[in-house]
Design an enzyme around this catalytic site. Structure first.
Site, PDB file in Angstrom:
ATOM      1  N   LYS A 119       0.826  -1.213   0.000  1.00 26.05           N
ATOM      2  CA  LYS A 119       0.000   0.000   0.000  1.00 26.05           C
ATOM      3  C   LYS A 119       0.853   1.253   0.000  1.00 26.05           C
ATOM      4  O   LYS A 119       0.456   2.266  -0.575  1.00 26.05           O
ATOM      5  CB  LYS A 119      -0.971   0.004   1.187  1.00 26.05           C
ATOM      6  N   LYS A 201      -3.771  -9.460  -6.198  1.00 23.28           N
ATOM      7  CA  LYS A 201      -5.082  -9.863  -5.665  1.00 23.28           C
ATOM      8  C   LYS A 201      -6.178  -8.900  -6.129  1.00 23.28           C
ATOM      9  O   LYS A 201      -5.905  -7.716  -6.373  1.00 23.28           O
ATOM     10  CB  LYS A 201      -5.058  -9.968  -4.128  1.00 23.28           C
ATOM     11  N   LYS A 204     -10.849  -3.983  -3.967  1.00 21.88           N
ATOM     12  CA  LYS A 204     -11.912  -2.999  -4.228  1.00 21.88           C
ATOM     13  C   LYS A 204     -11.358  -1.593  -4.360  1.00 21.88           C
ATOM     14  O   LYS A 204     -12.063  -0.713  -4.840  1.00 21.88           O
ATOM     15  CB  LYS A 204     -12.988  -3.077  -3.142  1.00 21.88           C
TER      16      LYS A 204
HETATM   17  P1  ATP Z   1      -8.592  -2.781   0.040  1.00 22.98           P
HETATM   18  O1  ATP Z   1      -8.507  -3.185  -1.378  1.00 22.98           O
HETATM   19  O2  ATP Z   1      -9.257  -1.468   0.272  1.00 22.98           O
HETATM   20  O3  ATP Z   1      -7.338  -2.965   0.808  1.00 22.98           O
HETATM   21  P2  ATP Z   1      -9.616  -5.302   0.651  1.00 22.98           P
HETATM   22  O4  ATP Z   1     -10.867  -5.694  -0.059  1.00 22.98           O
HETATM   23  O5  ATP Z   1      -8.347  -5.914   0.274  1.00 22.98           O
HETATM   24  O6  ATP Z   1      -9.600  -3.759   0.662  1.00 22.98           O
HETATM   25  P3  ATP Z   1     -10.867  -5.671   3.246  1.00 22.98           P
HETATM   26  O7  ATP Z   1     -12.096  -4.969   2.946  1.00 22.98           O
HETATM   27  O8  ATP Z   1     -10.353  -5.241   4.537  1.00 22.98           O
HETATM   28  O9  ATP Z   1      -9.694  -5.548   2.211  1.00 22.98           O
HETATM   29  O10 ATP Z   1     -11.089  -7.214   3.209  1.00 22.98           O
HETATM   30  C1  ATP Z   1     -12.144  -7.846   3.819  1.00 22.98           C
HETATM   31  C2  ATP Z   1     -11.963  -9.327   3.728  1.00 22.98           C
HETATM   32  O11 ATP Z   1     -11.930  -9.751   2.362  1.00 22.98           O
HETATM   33  C3  ATP Z   1     -10.660  -9.797   4.347  1.00 22.98           C
HETATM   34  O12 ATP Z   1     -10.915 -10.968   5.105  1.00 22.98           O
HETATM   35  C4  ATP Z   1      -9.777 -10.098   3.188  1.00 22.98           C
HETATM   36  O13 ATP Z   1      -8.836 -11.100   3.482  1.00 22.98           O
HETATM   37  C5  ATP Z   1     -10.782 -10.575   2.149  1.00 22.98           C
HETATM   38  N1  ATP Z   1     -10.289 -10.342   0.803  1.00 22.98           N
HETATM   39  C6  ATP Z   1      -9.999  -9.142   0.243  1.00 22.98           C
HETATM   40  N2  ATP Z   1      -9.583  -9.294  -1.019  1.00 22.98           N
HETATM   41  C7  ATP Z   1      -9.607 -10.626  -1.277  1.00 22.98           C
HETATM   42  C8  ATP Z   1      -9.281 -11.426  -2.429  1.00 22.98           C
HETATM   43  N3  ATP Z   1      -8.865 -10.876  -3.547  1.00 22.98           N
HETATM   44  N4  ATP Z   1      -9.424 -12.768  -2.331  1.00 22.98           N
HETATM   45  C9  ATP Z   1      -9.862 -13.346  -1.200  1.00 22.98           C
HETATM   46  N5  ATP Z   1     -10.182 -12.657  -0.080  1.00 22.98           N
HETATM   47  C10 ATP Z   1     -10.052 -11.308  -0.098  1.00 22.98           C
END
Ligand code: ATP
Ligand code: LTN
Length: 335
Positions: A119, A201, A204
């Site tokens: 990040k 990965k 969002k």
């Molecule tokens: P950002 O992109 O803003 O960092 P994020 O979607 O990666 O957000 P969170 O909203 O905090 O992060 O994630 C919520 C949950 O979704 C967490 O348990 C995280 O491990 C899971 N998660 C996020 N992205 C993935 C992915 N690509 N595949 C599987 N699990 C995910």
């Protein structure tokens, strides 16, 4: 087993950031497990709004995203009567315990966190201290509720390990204050990759809207995004490291349909990538359609939403306060 009282149930805690439209990655990696766990466990789920400001957010947009994330949790079928569902910033003990824990966390161990490295590379103009100390806030989220399990995607494993290390360290100094939680990571769907770059990965907060499928995307958008998904020119449908794009699509299709990778490979033997991509898009759209329909109804009633998140926060704070004061007392604060 019948007649298990609430107090005998094992506890679960997890949170999600309102940092954008929730994605298929969030759904398959985390949220699907949250739903499955609500019958068997005593679950606490929060919208981690304090975490979201480690990256700059526009105020009006952040406010809308907090509402929509909470509404989406309800739309998924999480029951606010069965679970404790709240907004992190409404329970001040999270920020307070985070400070305490940061004094029991070493600079060196925090410097190893790969999410911070990723990040800070992506937001080079805003490498703030909150982004660095993010895992102590996450540790506070967890440890306040003494959960046995924390369902997360594979990307959060490192943060969970540090939460466990902090808990063990604190308990060694002061006795049995925190429960040391276990990560709960699904076998399929734990790491959904970006559709635009399958070595990253799905996220969002990605600027490329075609890199992720949002849970609330229309069927047409979902199918279009899968059609455009980056794959390869090998023309072979197989789970392998050389084919990250196709492997990602196989993983998604498996997670949604419940079929094994071998079954998926067999089903599409001799067919082209185009047919397969369409099938994945349709399966995903069918899975997500009822959630979107529920969401549209829930978000229209702001009054009811507010009642639910306020009630949830009160319920959460009753638990959080106890753990927080116990930790404060052990450290030597005058209460
Ligand atoms: P950002 O992109 O803003 O960092 P994020 O979607 O990666 O957000 P969170 O909203 O905090 O992060 O994630 C919520 C949950 O979704 C967490 O348990 C995280 O491990 C899971 N998660 C996020 N992205 C993935 C992915 N690509 N595949 C599987 N699990 C995910
Ligand atoms: N950092 C997490 C979100 C999160 C979380 C938590 C997950 C904040 N607090 C507590 C589990 C438990 C992420 O997924 N990016």
């Amino acid at each position: 087993m019948e007649n298990i009282t609430e107090t005998q149930k094992k506890k679960v805690l997890s949170c999600i950031q309102p940092s954008g439209m929730l994605t298929l990655g969030n759904y398959l990696g985390a949220l699907k497990n949250w739903i499955n766990m609500q019958e068997e466990f005593d679950c606490t789920y929060a919208v981690a709004d304090l975490h979201a400001i480690t990256v700059r957010q526009e105020p009006a947009k952040l406010r809308a995203q907090i509402y929509s994330t909470y509404a989406l949790l309800l739309a998924l079928g999480l029951d606010p009567e069965k679970n404790t569902m709240f907004i992190q910033s409404h329970v001040p003990e999270h920020a307070c315990l985070s400070w305490l824990l940061s004094c029991y966390t070493q600079f060196g161990e925090m410097s190893r966190m790969t999410q911070f490295k990723d990040k800070s590379a992506r937001h080079a103009d805003n490498i703030n201290v909150g982004l660095f100390s993010y895992p102590t806030l996450m540790a506070a989220d967890i440890l306040l509720y003494k959960p046995d399990f924390v369902p997360v995607g594979a990307d959060q494993k490192q943060h969970l390990e540090i939460a466990r290390d902090i808990a063990v360290r604190f308990n060694n100094l002061y006795g049995d204050v925190f429960t040391v939680p276990e990560p709960y990571i699904a076998k399929v769907g734990a790491r959904v990759m970006s559709l635009a770059d399958p070595t990253k990965k799905m996220s969002k907060s990605d600027d490329n809207l075609n890199s992720y499928v949002a849970i609330l995307d229309s069927k047409d958008d979902i199918i279009r995004k899968f059609k455009r998904a980056v794959t390869d020119s090998l023309g072979c449908l197989r789970l392998s490291e050389e084919q990250p794009g196709i492997s990602n699509l196989i993983g998604i299709y498996s997670a949604v349909t419940g079929k094994t990778a071998a079954e998926v490979e067999k089903e599409f033997e001799g067919k082209g990538y185009g047919d397969f991509k369409l099938a994945v898009g349709e399966a995903v759209a069918d899975e997500l359609a009822p959630i979107k329909a529920n969401y549209d109804k829930i978000i229209a009633d702001k009054g009811e939403l507010e009642r639910l998140y306020r009630e949830g926060s009160e319920k959460a704070e009753r638990v959080a306060r106890k753990t927080y004061f116990k930790a404060m007392k052990k450290v030597g604060f005058v209460l």
